[in-house]
Design an enzyme around this catalytic site. Structure first.
Site, PDB file in Angstrom:
ATOM      1  N   SER A 131       0.804  -1.233   0.000  1.00 12.93           N
ATOM      2  CA  SER A 131       0.000   0.000   0.000  1.00 12.93           C
ATOM      3  C   SER A 131       0.836   1.283   0.000  1.00 12.93           C
ATOM      4  O   SER A 131       0.468   2.239  -0.680  1.00 12.93           O
ATOM      5  CB  SER A 131      -0.972  -0.014   1.175  1.00 12.93           C
ATOM      6  OG  SER A 131      -1.941  -1.013   0.962  1.00 12.93           O
ATOM      7  N   THR A 162      -5.180  -3.675   7.600  1.00 14.12           N
ATOM      8  CA  THR A 162      -4.977  -4.976   6.959  1.00 14.12           C
ATOM      9  C   THR A 162      -4.857  -6.061   8.027  1.00 14.12           C
ATOM     10  O   THR A 162      -5.049  -5.806   9.230  1.00 14.12           O
ATOM     11  CB  THR A 162      -3.785  -4.921   5.968  1.00 14.12           C
ATOM     12  OG1 THR A 162      -3.757  -6.147   5.237  1.00 14.12           O
ATOM     13  CG2 THR A 162      -2.449  -4.700   6.665  1.00 14.12           C
ATOM     14  N   LYS A 183      -8.832  -6.237  10.545  1.00  9.44           N
ATOM     15  CA  LYS A 183     -10.045  -5.727   9.879  1.00  9.44           C
ATOM     16  C   LYS A 183     -11.321  -5.979  10.693  1.00  9.44           C
ATOM     17  O   LYS A 183     -12.178  -5.103  10.795  1.00  9.44           O
ATOM     18  CB  LYS A 183     -10.212  -6.373   8.498  1.00  9.44           C
ATOM     19  CG  LYS A 183      -9.152  -5.957   7.498  1.00  9.44           C
ATOM     20  CD  LYS A 183      -9.439  -6.567   6.136  1.00  9.44           C
ATOM     21  CE  LYS A 183      -8.276  -6.394   5.198  1.00  9.44           C
ATOM     22  NZ  LYS A 183      -8.581  -6.842   3.835  1.00  9.44           N
ATOM     23  N   ASP A 205     -12.737  -3.448  -0.163  1.00  8.07           N
ATOM     24  CA  ASP A 205     -12.330  -4.682  -0.864  1.00  8.07           C
ATOM     25  C   ASP A 205     -13.392  -5.100  -1.882  1.00  8.07           C
ATOM     26  O   ASP A 205     -13.072  -5.613  -2.948  1.00  8.07           O
ATOM     27  CB  ASP A 205     -12.134  -5.831   0.130  1.00  8.07           C
ATOM     28  CG  ASP A 205     -10.854  -5.663   0.940  1.00  8.07           C
ATOM     29  OD1 ASP A 205      -9.922  -5.000   0.451  1.00  8.07           O
ATOM     30  OD2 ASP A 205     -10.800  -6.190   2.074  1.00  8.07           O
ATOM     31  N   GLY A 265     -12.839 -17.229   3.622  1.00  8.58           N
ATOM     32  CA  GLY A 265     -12.284 -16.307   4.616  1.00  8.58           C
ATOM     33  C   GLY A 265     -12.802 -14.895   4.406  1.00  8.58           C
ATOM     34  O   GLY A 265     -13.877 -14.686   3.822  1.00  8.58           O
ATOM     35  N   GLY A 266     -12.032 -13.922   4.878  1.00 13.47           N
ATOM     36  CA  GLY A 266     -12.437 -12.525   4.801  1.00 13.47           C
ATOM     37  C   GLY A 266     -12.627 -12.040   3.372  1.00 13.47           C
ATOM     38  O   GLY A 266     -13.599 -11.337   3.061  1.00 13.47           O
ATOM     39  N   TYR A 292      -1.926 -12.084  -6.398  1.00 17.37           N
ATOM     40  CA  TYR A 292      -1.261 -11.265  -7.420  1.00 17.37           C
ATOM     41  C   TYR A 292       0.252 -11.446  -7.449  1.00 17.37           C
ATOM     42  O   TYR A 292       0.934 -10.824  -8.251  1.00 17.37           O
ATOM     43  CB  TYR A 292      -1.625  -9.786  -7.262  1.00 17.37           C
ATOM     44  CG  TYR A 292      -1.374  -9.237  -5.879  1.00 17.37           C
ATOM     45  CD1 TYR A 292      -2.425  -9.035  -4.997  1.00 17.37           C
ATOM     46  CD2 TYR A 292      -0.083  -8.942  -5.450  1.00 17.37           C
ATOM     47  CE1 TYR A 292      -2.207  -8.551  -3.715  1.00 17.37           C
ATOM     48  CE2 TYR A 292       0.147  -8.459  -4.181  1.00 17.37           C
ATOM     49  CZ  TYR A 292      -0.916  -8.269  -3.320  1.00 17.37           C
ATOM     50  OH  TYR A 292      -0.686  -7.790  -2.051  1.00 17.37           O
ATOM     51  N   GLY A 316      -5.063 -10.602 -10.149  1.00 19.24           N
ATOM     52  CA  GLY A 316      -5.473 -10.058  -8.853  1.00 19.24           C
ATOM     53  C   GLY A 316      -4.981  -8.667  -8.510  1.00 19.24           C
ATOM     54  O   GLY A 316      -5.504  -8.029  -7.601  1.00 19.24           O
TER      55      GLY A 316
HETATM   56  P1  ATR Z   1      -8.422 -13.685   3.550  1.00 20.74           P
HETATM   57  O1  ATR Z   1      -8.819 -12.526   4.389  1.00 20.74           O
HETATM   58  O2  ATR Z   1      -7.298 -13.371   2.585  1.00 20.74           O
HETATM   59  O3  ATR Z   1      -9.567 -14.338   2.887  1.00 20.74           O
HETATM   60  P2  ATR Z   1      -8.419 -15.788   5.521  1.00 20.74           P
HETATM   61  O4  ATR Z   1      -9.645 -15.194   6.117  1.00 20.74           O
HETATM   62  O5  ATR Z   1      -7.342 -16.266   6.419  1.00 20.74           O
HETATM   63  O6  ATR Z   1      -7.726 -14.743   4.545  1.00 20.74           O
HETATM   64  O7  ATR Z   1      -8.866 -16.982   4.536  1.00 20.74           O
HETATM   65  C1  ATR Z   1      -7.941 -17.777   3.863  1.00 20.74           C
HETATM   66  C2  ATR Z   1      -8.685 -18.765   2.961  1.00 20.74           C
HETATM   67  O8  ATR Z   1      -7.704 -19.565   2.267  1.00 20.74           O
HETATM   68  C3  ATR Z   1      -9.557 -19.739   3.729  1.00 20.74           C
HETATM   69  O9  ATR Z   1     -10.664 -20.083   2.917  1.00 20.74           O
HETATM   70  C4  ATR Z   1      -8.624 -20.947   3.921  1.00 20.74           C
HETATM   71  O10 ATR Z   1      -9.281 -22.179   4.105  1.00 20.74           O
HETATM   72  P3  ATR Z   1      -9.736 -22.664   5.573  1.00 20.74           P
HETATM   73  O11 ATR Z   1     -10.994 -21.925   5.888  1.00 20.74           O
HETATM   74  O12 ATR Z   1      -9.946 -24.138   5.455  1.00 20.74           O
HETATM   75  O13 ATR Z   1      -8.616 -22.302   6.513  1.00 20.74           O
HETATM   76  C5  ATR Z   1      -7.905 -20.932   2.579  1.00 20.74           C
HETATM   77  N1  ATR Z   1      -6.619 -21.641   2.683  1.00 20.74           N
HETATM   78  C6  ATR Z   1      -5.481 -21.165   3.225  1.00 20.74           C
HETATM   79  N2  ATR Z   1      -4.499 -22.097   3.155  1.00 20.74           N
HETATM   80  C7  ATR Z   1      -5.043 -23.187   2.555  1.00 20.74           C
HETATM   81  C8  ATR Z   1      -4.560 -24.491   2.179  1.00 20.74           C
HETATM   82  N3  ATR Z   1      -3.292 -24.847   2.421  1.00 20.74           N
HETATM   83  N4  ATR Z   1      -5.408 -25.334   1.568  1.00 20.74           N
HETATM   84  C9  ATR Z   1      -6.686 -24.972   1.330  1.00 20.74           C
HETATM   85  N5  ATR Z   1      -7.204 -23.769   1.643  1.00 20.74           N
HETATM   86  C10 ATR Z   1      -6.405 -22.891   2.257  1.00 20.74           C
END
Ligand code: ATR
Length: 301
Positions: free
Chosen positions: A16, A61, A65, A106, A138-139, A243, A264
């Protein structure tokens, strides 16, 4: 000198400052935008300190958040409907009435990148029968699902996640969210076509018009995303919010079989615009040459 920044922990990786630095220079604004490391235990103090020190606002970040959203709620700050839906804030600014506002850009970043980054965007809102697949829960997935419900007329949205409970929770949340709003007299349309899935079946793949990876898989130093695109509709847009690298193996595979792709970096770039406008007073616009130049700057070491 107008001051802004981004708070997070860790923060050294944040792009950023480079991004806002480029925009400040482009518009010749006397302003600063810095990365500020804020440990979770210091969040409240640092939040208050920045505003006391005259910051026009800041971005938020990982991992703050959700906590900043809760803080804004607790203190009765203004919260935009988007931040309210997603239950996470990534931008704080002071509005014309001197009120502190918490919002989430976002969703805009995701959508603007889809709109500008894909020639096939119009197809998304024209074909009658279509669905979207979101990988991850996730988020980022939350902000994206909200946006797709609000802006696109998908017949169905499928969420596929390693942890199925999280996919179920996200799907249930948005069904209930929109139904609740309808009952309370809001104009939002109920969206009850959202489903958590464990695999992408042939039928689902064939009807898909948008597939988005919101997980961190495929990112530099992370495992690859393992997904079989063999049955994916050939016109489906494949969008990766990762990205770095810009062309992930998901995007390469999609491109090699003729699917339109969206990288991305634009999501990162466009999510920055709202805060920039609120703090520094200019709504950024980038030509395609500037977009390419900025992308190069952001991805250079
Ligand atoms: P963000 O805010 O970037 O979405 P996050 O809330 O931590 O970050 O979410 C990360 C996402 O990537 C989740 O959907 C996570 O899956 P889980 O809910 O099962 O944790 C997914 N993710 C991260 N590492 C992963 C991996 N090694 N295999 C499959 N999914 C993964």
């Amino acid at each position: 000198m107008i001051k802004a920044g981004v708070i997070g922990y860790p923060i050294s990786h944040s792009l950023s400052p480079k991004l806002h630095g480029y925009l400040l220079q482009k518009y010749n604004i006397k302003g600063s935008y810095e990365a500020i490391e804020v440990k979770p235990e210091n969040l409240k103090q640092e939040f208050d300190r920045l505003l006391e020190e005259g910051y026009a606002g800041f971005n938020i970040t990982i991992p703050h958040k959700e906590k900043v959203f809760e803080l804004a709620q607790k203190r009765g700050y203004k919260i935009t409907s988007i931040a309210n839906a997603v239950k996470a804030a990534n931008t704080i600014y002071i509005d014309d009435t001197k009120s502190i506002v918490a919002t989430n850009s976002d969703t805009f970043g995701f959508y603007e990148n889809l709109r500008k980054g894909s020639n096939n965007f119009k197809l998304l809102n024209s074909s009658a029968s279509k669905s979207a697949i979101i990988l991850g829960a996730g988020g980022a997935a939350n902000a994206i699902v909200y946006n797709l419900i609000a802006n696109c007329q998908f017949e169905k949205i499928y969420i596929l996640n390693r942890t199925k409970e999280k996919a179920l929770k996200l799907a249930n949340y948005y069904e209930n969210y929109f139904i609740k709003n309808k009952l309370s007299g809001d104009e939002l349309i109920p969206f009850n076509h959202i489903e958590a899935i464990e695999e992408i079946t042939f039928e689902i793949a064939a009807k898909t018009s948008l597939l988005v990876n919101t997980t961190s898989l495929g990112m530099k130093n992370q495992p690859e995303l393992n997904i079989n695109l063999a049955h994916l509709n050939k016109s489906a847009i494949v969008y990766d919010i990762v990205y770095n690298p810009l062309f992930t193996s998901l995007l390469k595979t999609a491109q090699s079989r003729g699917n339109p792709i969206v990288t991305g970096i634009g999501m990162l770039i466009y999510q920055a615009f709202e805060g920039f406008e609120k703090w520094f007073g200019i709504k950024p616009e980038l030509s395609s040459e500037e977009f390419a130049e900025l992308t190069k700057i952001l991805l250079s070491k």
